[in-house]
Design a protein around this motif. Sequence first.
Motif, mmCIF file in Angstrom:
data_model
loop_
_atom_site.group_PDB
_atom_site.id
_atom_site.type_symbol
_atom_site.label_atom_id
_atom_site.label_comp_id
_atom_site.label_asym_id
_atom_site.label_seq_id
_atom_site.Cartn_x
_atom_site.Cartn_y
_atom_site.Cartn_z
ATOM 1 N N VAL A 18 31.678 44.465 44.397
ATOM 2 C CA VAL A 18 31.410 44.196 42.971
ATOM 3 C C VAL A 18 32.640 43.568 42.292
ATOM 4 O O VAL A 18 32.497 42.549 41.594
ATOM 5 C CB VAL A 18 30.942 45.487 42.250
ATOM 6 C CG1 VAL A 18 30.802 45.255 40.760
ATOM 7 C CG2 VAL A 18 29.610 45.942 42.841
ATOM 8 N N PRO A 19 33.855 44.118 42.460
ATOM 9 C CA PRO A 19 35.020 43.439 41.857
ATOM 10 C C PRO A 19 35.177 41.990 42.328
ATOM 11 O O PRO A 19 35.512 41.110 41.539
ATOM 12 C CB PRO A 19 36.210 44.287 42.328
ATOM 13 C CG PRO A 19 35.637 45.642 42.561
ATOM 14 C CD PRO A 19 34.265 45.415 43.067
ATOM 15 N N GLY A 20 34.891 41.746 43.610
ATOM 16 C CA GLY A 20 34.999 40.378 44.131
ATOM 17 C C GLY A 20 34.013 39.449 43.453
ATOM 18 O O GLY A 20 34.357 38.317 43.061
ATOM 19 N N VAL A 72 32.261 35.468 39.135
ATOM 20 C CA VAL A 72 31.341 35.257 38.004
ATOM 21 C C VAL A 72 32.126 34.875 36.747
ATOM 22 O O VAL A 72 31.740 33.955 36.006
ATOM 23 C CB VAL A 72 30.484 36.527 37.759
ATOM 24 C CG1 VAL A 72 29.782 36.472 36.412
ATOM 25 C CG2 VAL A 72 29.456 36.689 38.876
ATOM 26 N N VAL A 73 33.256 35.555 36.511
ATOM 27 C CA VAL A 73 34.053 35.257 35.311
ATOM 28 C C VAL A 73 34.583 33.817 35.366
ATOM 29 O O VAL A 73 34.508 33.074 34.377
ATOM 30 C CB VAL A 73 35.206 36.276 35.159
ATOM 31 C CG1 VAL A 73 36.221 35.809 34.132
ATOM 32 C CG2 VAL A 73 34.643 37.631 34.746
ATOM 33 N N LEU A 74 35.085 33.408 36.521
ATOM 34 C CA LEU A 74 35.605 32.035 36.625
ATOM 35 C C LEU A 74 34.465 31.012 36.532
ATOM 36 O O LEU A 74 34.632 29.937 35.936
ATOM 37 C CB LEU A 74 36.388 31.844 37.925
ATOM 38 C CG LEU A 74 37.714 32.610 38.033
ATOM 39 C CD1 LEU A 74 38.510 32.128 39.241
ATOM 40 C CD2 LEU A 74 38.575 32.467 36.784
ATOM 41 N N PHE A 76 31.435 27.037 33.281
ATOM 42 C CA PHE A 76 30.180 26.711 32.585
ATOM 43 C C PHE A 76 30.448 26.382 31.117
ATOM 44 O O PHE A 76 30.039 25.321 30.622
ATOM 45 C CB PHE A 76 29.223 27.913 32.702
ATOM 46 C CG PHE A 76 27.912 27.717 32.007
ATOM 47 C CD1 PHE A 76 26.857 27.083 32.648
ATOM 48 C CD2 PHE A 76 27.717 28.168 30.705
ATOM 49 C CE1 PHE A 76 25.639 26.904 32.014
ATOM 50 C CE2 PHE A 76 26.504 27.995 30.066
ATOM 51 C CZ PHE A 76 25.469 27.361 30.719
ATOM 52 N N PHE A 77 31.153 27.283 30.421
ATOM 53 C CA PHE A 77 31.373 27.064 28.986
ATOM 54 C C PHE A 77 32.330 25.902 28.729
ATOM 55 O O PHE A 77 32.181 25.160 27.774
ATOM 56 C CB PHE A 77 31.893 28.347 28.333
ATOM 57 C CG PHE A 77 30.808 29.386 28.214
ATOM 58 C CD1 PHE A 77 29.720 29.189 27.370
ATOM 59 C CD2 PHE A 77 30.844 30.544 28.985
ATOM 60 C CE1 PHE A 77 28.694 30.125 27.279
ATOM 61 C CE2 PHE A 77 29.827 31.479 28.905
ATOM 62 C CZ PHE A 77 28.751 31.280 28.055
ATOM 63 N N VAL A 122 42.412 39.716 32.935
ATOM 64 C CA VAL A 122 41.469 40.552 32.171
ATOM 65 C C VAL A 122 40.574 41.330 33.147
ATOM 66 O O VAL A 122 40.360 42.544 33.001
ATOM 67 C CB VAL A 122 40.609 39.679 31.218
ATOM 68 C CG1 VAL A 122 39.482 40.502 30.601
ATOM 69 C CG2 VAL A 122 41.489 39.079 30.121
ATOM 70 N N VAL A 123 40.085 40.620 34.175
ATOM 71 C CA VAL A 123 39.235 41.290 35.176
ATOM 72 C C VAL A 123 40.035 42.374 35.901
ATOM 73 O O VAL A 123 39.517 43.469 36.177
ATOM 74 C CB VAL A 123 38.658 40.270 36.187
ATOM 75 C CG1 VAL A 123 37.774 40.977 37.212
ATOM 76 C CG2 VAL A 123 37.852 39.209 35.477
#
Lengths: 427, 174
Positions: free
Chosen positions: A179-181, A186-188, A193-194, A409-410
């Motif tokens: 999950v951390p991986g 996902v965050v990057l 995306f944004f 942050v992650v």
Amino acid sequence: MNLLSIAILAILLLALLETPVFTVIAALSMACLFFVDHDLLALQMILIEMNRLGSMPVLVALPLFTFVGCLLTETRAPRRIMDFIEALLGWLPGGMAMAALCSCAFFTALTGASGVTIVALGSILYPVMRSRGYEEKFTLGLLTTSGSLGLLFPPSLPVILYGVIAQVDISRIFKAALVPGILLIVVLCGYAFFKQMGAAQQQQSGLSLQRVKTTFVAGIWDWPVIGIILAGVYGGFVTIAEVSAVVLVYAVVVECFVLKEVSFSRQLPSIIVESAVLSGAIIVILGFALGFTGFLVDERIPNRILVFLTTFCESKWMFLAGLNLFLLAVGCIMDIFSAIVIVVPIIIPIALSYGVDPIHLCVIFLVNLEIGYSTPPVGINLFISSLKFQKPVTLLYRASIPYLLLLLVVLVVITYVPWLSLFLVGL
Amino acid sequence: MGLHHRGPMTRLIQRLDDALARIEKCVIVLCFALLVAAVLFSILSRNLFHLPSHRIFESAPNLVLWMALLGASLALKQHRHIRLELVLRYGSETVRKWSGRVVNLFGATVMAGLLITSIAFVRNEIAMFGGWGWLAVIFPIFFGSTAFRYLAALMISPDSPPTSDSAAQGESNR
């Protein structure tokens, strides 16, 4: 200052002159063992500890998975997998960047060495991303930081090495790190995306199911490699060494006799030698470090550090904050394999005394080192990217900062929400 | 500098080094094949024939040890060992040359010291475990070959600086 202190200082100075790490640790072990008793017989302890490697069955997985990584690097498998991910995600804003992140993570999980990912995939991804209209700074930052993503996924060699050193079940570490991986990726991907949502210059086409199907079928022989690794590691019905052997046989049969991308007689022996060189460079450090850390434990060094630390902070949360800063610095200046064999035996007893779960500690440790690789001013990924893309390292410092902030942050979330790492282990 | 421009002693050392590398590569391939065969036999005998195979599986790490030490020796020849690449990248060419000399001399001394220790260790292993003790002979082989390679680097190319980027170097060595 006694003779031992002088010897240690001299050896550390030689380490800064780029003496190979295995020689540095061998010399440190010799100095520590000799100067304590002034007896040459004490040096036999180094050999006794190195010989212990011959009784660690889990060690078998290291050269075998390294071989699989080297073999697949010689084929078009990374390209096929990247094409499929691009077909799936490439139509989204920042889709090519997401595909690059996922491909790098996959490749790093197989090879374990982030430098290799930048060198091997960077040459493919950089021109493609630039031709799709991605800014230079964005592309460089992404490729530099994603060079170490994937170290938490099976069959990552650092996780296996951590399990060997810490005597923790490797399958449990892989479960905890899943999950951390994924969260890091996902965050990057979200950032890509944004960041690219408003970029009109990108050449995007819609999702083509035909292309997804074509690229999936093109990689039909590659998917079982991933399937066997995942089923073996997460299924828990075979040992990690056995998984590595099964994957190896499958990869050799497919690449040499089905796809015929690698010649069994001409190329395979050199790939075997290549994997022995890569895994040998890691295992020899592990061998010498066993002797050195044995000395540190005998001299109660972790206990002394613990006593020192507890005078400053008694809180587990403060300790974790300090640990993160320390590990980021370690990740910056040391290779992940050296860091694992040297630092892990020292921090484990300290962290346990603060009530940190050993599996959670492993995830924190690896995420820190993953980030440390790209942390200015001396993270090794920055210099490898600088060499690979022929860009000034200061540009790479600036390019990496947004990604590093997100990763930090992650890291904070992973550190202070242990459930994130531990809930899968408990299932 | 081409080999033909060097003295006879340098050429001899270079040839010895190359011959040693060829032998190491052959033994690595052999060990690797045996290792894969051992692990597969272990899986098959346990799951298909329900035969105990602990002995075979437990001997596999010894093959890994042999392969790893021979690979590590080759890594030294190819300048592919892990190093702390922090300071020298900012140093001048002269500093890098001299540090290369110092590092090679230091490495040769450390490995020679361990070579002597390992010979005594192998004697003890053979005395204690008989034939199985010979497995430890890889230690003097490894320390001998690495000491030789450090010295060879000092004599063949005393001015060669340590590599600045092991990953990129690794890629180029393929």
